[in-house]
Structures are given as structure tokens and as C-alpha cells.
Design a protein around this motif. Structure first.
Motif, short mmCIF file in Angstrom:
data_model
loop_
_atom_site.label_atom_id
_atom_site.label_comp_id
_atom_site.label_asym_id
_atom_site.label_seq_id
_atom_site.Cartn_x
_atom_site.Cartn_y
_atom_site.Cartn_z
N MET A 231 72.20 16.83 36.56
CA MET A 231 72.84 18.09 36.97
C MET A 231 74.18 18.28 36.26
O MET A 231 74.52 19.39 35.83
CB MET A 231 73.06 18.10 38.48
N LEU A 232 74.94 17.19 36.12
CA LEU A 232 76.21 17.27 35.40
C LEU A 232 75.99 17.71 33.95
O LEU A 232 76.71 18.57 33.42
CB LEU A 232 76.92 15.92 35.42
N LEU A 233 75.00 17.12 33.31
CA LEU A 233 74.72 17.45 31.91
C LEU A 233 74.32 18.92 31.76
O LEU A 233 74.88 19.64 30.93
CB LEU A 233 73.60 16.55 31.38
N VAL A 234 73.37 19.37 32.58
CA VAL A 234 72.91 20.76 32.50
C VAL A 234 74.03 21.73 32.85
O VAL A 234 74.22 22.76 32.19
CB VAL A 234 71.68 20.98 33.41
N GLY A 235 74.81 21.39 33.88
CA GLY A 235 75.90 22.25 34.28
C GLY A 235 76.95 22.42 33.21
O GLY A 235 77.44 23.53 32.95
N HIS A 236 77.30 21.32 32.54
CA HIS A 236 78.31 21.39 31.49
C HIS A 236 77.77 22.09 30.24
O HIS A 236 78.54 22.75 29.52
CB HIS A 236 78.82 20.00 31.15
N LEU A 237 76.49 21.99 29.98
CA LEU A 237 75.90 22.74 28.87
C LEU A 237 75.89 24.24 29.19
O LEU A 237 76.20 25.07 28.33
CB LEU A 237 74.47 22.24 28.60
N TRP A 238 75.55 24.58 30.43
CA TRP A 238 75.53 25.98 30.86
C TRP A 238 76.94 26.58 30.82
O TRP A 238 77.12 27.78 30.64
CB TRP A 238 74.94 26.07 32.27
N ASP A 239 77.95 25.71 30.98
CA ASP A 239 79.34 26.15 30.96
C ASP A 239 79.70 26.90 29.68
O ASP A 239 80.56 27.78 29.68
CB ASP A 239 80.24 24.92 31.13
#
Length: 362
Positions: A231-239
């Protein structure tokens, strides 16, 4: 609550304690940066606190309603609890110590922390009772992607949308036109109407964690760490295309905060439920009466700011300046010590309530 998980109680209590700490500094003019919200995009440790609580609301739903089926009595209980939370939040926003003890109607803020908890709890609980985990994943994905599309591609009165604090920010536009003067600020509300949609997902993601904790999976800690990291990885990419933003509760913010929640809860679970290390009991006490402790802290803090010792000094300011401000320490440290004193008081209160088996359900 059957199948009680110690780590969940500790995590809930820890979150409430942090909520009180960040809400009650000695002075807002001197606060250490990690104890302040991000100015707009991005996040600080303080920005994790409220989404952590909504996340644990979802986890608690999974524990409390795992054997419940849909029906009028269940729906009534969910609705009543939601209305109680909303009512307490509105009371906090409207109360004043001068007669007639309530603000003028135009000055009352409708959105708020407890109001959002009530609304999120209602929808998350109804969804959990009626949908299996696979359908919940689809609901979460649709809400997050749909919110992103709304915020980025829907124009506001012919003007392209922005994610900044501006009239053509869609979330702000909706709040201003529905609530009018009943918002936190004229240009944004951190608990606004449209941003409550992704906030529901914060709780749904907590539901998945609750299902894992009550499952027979033999590597729960590893699974939670893995989900949290993903979730951290996807969230930071979506950022990069939908910035992490608490005030707007962006979809990237939902994933990043839920990722951290899973990681922190996994660590607590490993230490307390797996290794049986006695850790964080004081947080368990606060978690047992979480809403009560939070409401009392908010209400009393409001009184301390409202009651005047003299014409220019509130009771809060008088206590802070008389007891905590000294030449040999920085104002930031003085401000933090005041907040820690407040936290200590409510931890003690929670301990007394727990030992006397007083559990006030909202």
C-alpha cells in the motif's frame, strides 16, 4: 467483543492518545514540526493519526460484526451509534459557556472529527455485513479511483479543477455550496463532505486487516507487513499524479496511511499477541473507552480556551505560562510538556475507568 485481539485494543488506545497530544499543545505558535499537520500536500506523523483511527474502526467492525447478518435490529444499532457520534461532534462544535450555551446557528460547523467517524462507521459497517471481502475490494477500488477522477477531471463552473486551496477545488466547492458558512475555513474543510467518500475506504482497508487477524492464517504478521508495504508503494506512486493530502483525503493518502497502519499494527501484534510480551497496557486502557476519552479531552480543552482568567488570558494560557514556560527550556519543549501532561491525565482517567470496569459505549 468476541475473539478480542490485544494488539487492536493497544493500537486504538495509542491512536486516541496521539490524537489528544497533537490537539493540545501548550501554544500553537511553538510546536515541533512532527506534531503539526503538513501545510497542504505531503504528510507528517500527525497526519497519520486520524486515518489510523478510521482504519481501526474498520478492524473493530470486522471483529464485532463477523457473525452478524443483515436485519432491522442490526441496522438500527449501527444507525443509532452513528447518530450518537454525529450528535457528540455537533455538540462540541456548537457549545459555548455563555448563555444560551450554543453558538448562533450560522457559526456552527457541521463537519468534524466525530461526525466523520459516525458517517464512516455507518457505511463501512453496512458494507461489511452485506458484502464478502472480494466485493469489498471492488468497492474500495471504485471509490478511490472514482474520487481521483472526480477531483482531477470534473471542472468547477467551467474552470479546470485544481488540487490547491482555491474556489475551483471540487471538494471545497461542494462543501461551500452545501454547508455555506458551516465549514472549518472558507477555502477548505479537512472533514468535508466529498472527502468523506475516500475516508470510508480507510475503514474498509481496516476491515481487511480485521479479517486477517481473525483468520487461521499462520503467518499473519508477515502478511500484514507485506500488505502494508504494498500500500505504501502504490500510494507513493499515485502521489505523482494525485498528491498525498490529508485535507482532501486523497486516494494516495488513503493507501499510504493504511499502509503505515498495517505495518504498525503488525509490529504490535507480533510483540503482544505472538510473542506475548506485556507491552503498551496503558494504551489498552485508553482504547477501552476511546470515544469517551477523546470527547472529554476535546470538551475540556474547549472550556480551558474559553474560560478567561483575565481579559486577555484564557485558563489554558494561564496554566501554560505559569507552570510550563521557563527561561531554561525552549517554548517548543514547554508546549510539548503541556501536551504530555494532558495526555497523562487522560491515560490515568482511562486506567481508573478500566479498573472499575466502567466502559461507556457510544
Amino acid at each position: 467483543m468476541k475473539n478480542r485481539v490485544l494488539s487492536v485494543d493497544i493500537f486504538r488506545g495509542m491512536t486516541i492518545v496521539l490524537m489528544i497530544l497533537v490537539n493540545t499543545p501548550g501554544t500553537w505558535s511553538n510546536v515541533y514540526a512532527p506534531l503539526l499537520h503538513a501545510k497542504w500536500h505531503g504528510y507528517t506523523p500527525t497526519d497519520l493519526v486520524f486515518p489510523f483511527f478510521l482504519f481501526i474502526v474498520g478492524t473493530s467492525i470486522a471483529l464485532a460484526y463477523q457473525n452478524k447478518t443483515s436485519g432491522t435490529s442490526v441496522y438500527n444499532k449501527i444507525a443509532i451509534r452513528s447518530l450518537k457520534l454525529i450528535g457528540l461532534g455537533l455538540f462540541l462544535g456548537a457549545f459555548t459557556i455563555t448563555f444560551p450555551f450554543f453558538k448562533d446557528f450560522a457559526e456552527i460547523r457541521f463537519p468534524g472529527v466525530l461526525q466523520r467517524i459516525g458517517v464512516v462507521f455507518f457505511f463501512a459497517a453496512i458494507l461489511f455485513i452485506n458484502l464478502n471481502w472480494k466485493k469489498l475490494i471492488w468497492v474500495a477500488a471504485i471509490l478511490l479511483i472514482g474520487y481521483w477522477l472526480l477531483m482531477v477531471f470534473v471542472p468547477v463552473e467551467g474552470v479546470a479543477s485544481t488540487l490547491e486551496r482555491a474556489p475551483n477545488n471540487l471538494a471545497n466547492y461542494v462543501d461551500v455550496h452545501i454547508f455555506g458558512t458551516h465549514n472549518y475555513k472558507p477555502d477548505y474543510d479537512p472533514e468535508g463532505l466529498l472527502s468523506t467518500i475516500p475516508a470510508i475506504v480507510s475503514s474498509i482497508l481496516g476491515i481487511f486487516t480485521g479479517l486477517i487477524l481473525t483468520s487461521k492464517h499462520d503467518k499473519k504478521t508477515t502478511l500484514l507487513f507485506g500488505i502494508g508495504g504494498s500500500m505504501l508503494l502504490v500510494g507513493h506512486l499515485w502521489d505523482f499524479i494525485f498528491p498525498i493530502n490529508k485535507a482532501l483525503w486523497t486516494s494516495s493518502f488513503v493507501l499510504v496511511t493504511a499502509g503505515w497502519a498495517n505495518i504498525v499494527l503488525a509490529l504490535i501484534y507480533f510483540l503482544t499477541d505472538v510473542k506475548k510480551i506485556k507491552l503498551g497496557s496503558i494504551f489498552k486502557y485508553a482504547g477501552a473507552n476511546a470515544i469517551t476519552v477523546y470527547f472529554l479531552s476535546s470538551f475540556i480543552t474547549k472550556l480551558f480556551y474559553t474560560i478567561k482568567v483575565d481579559e486577555d488570558t484564557s485558563l489554558h494560557g494561564w496554566i501554560f505560562n505559569k507552570i510550563y514556560v521557563h527561561d531554561f527550556m525552549t517554548m517548543e519543549l514547554s508546549s510539548l510538556l503541556y501536551g504530555l501532561s494532558v495526555v497523562s491525565f487522560y491515560c490515568l482517567l482511562a486506567y481508573v475507568l478500566y479498573k472499575r470496569r466502567i466502559f461507556i459505549k457510544v
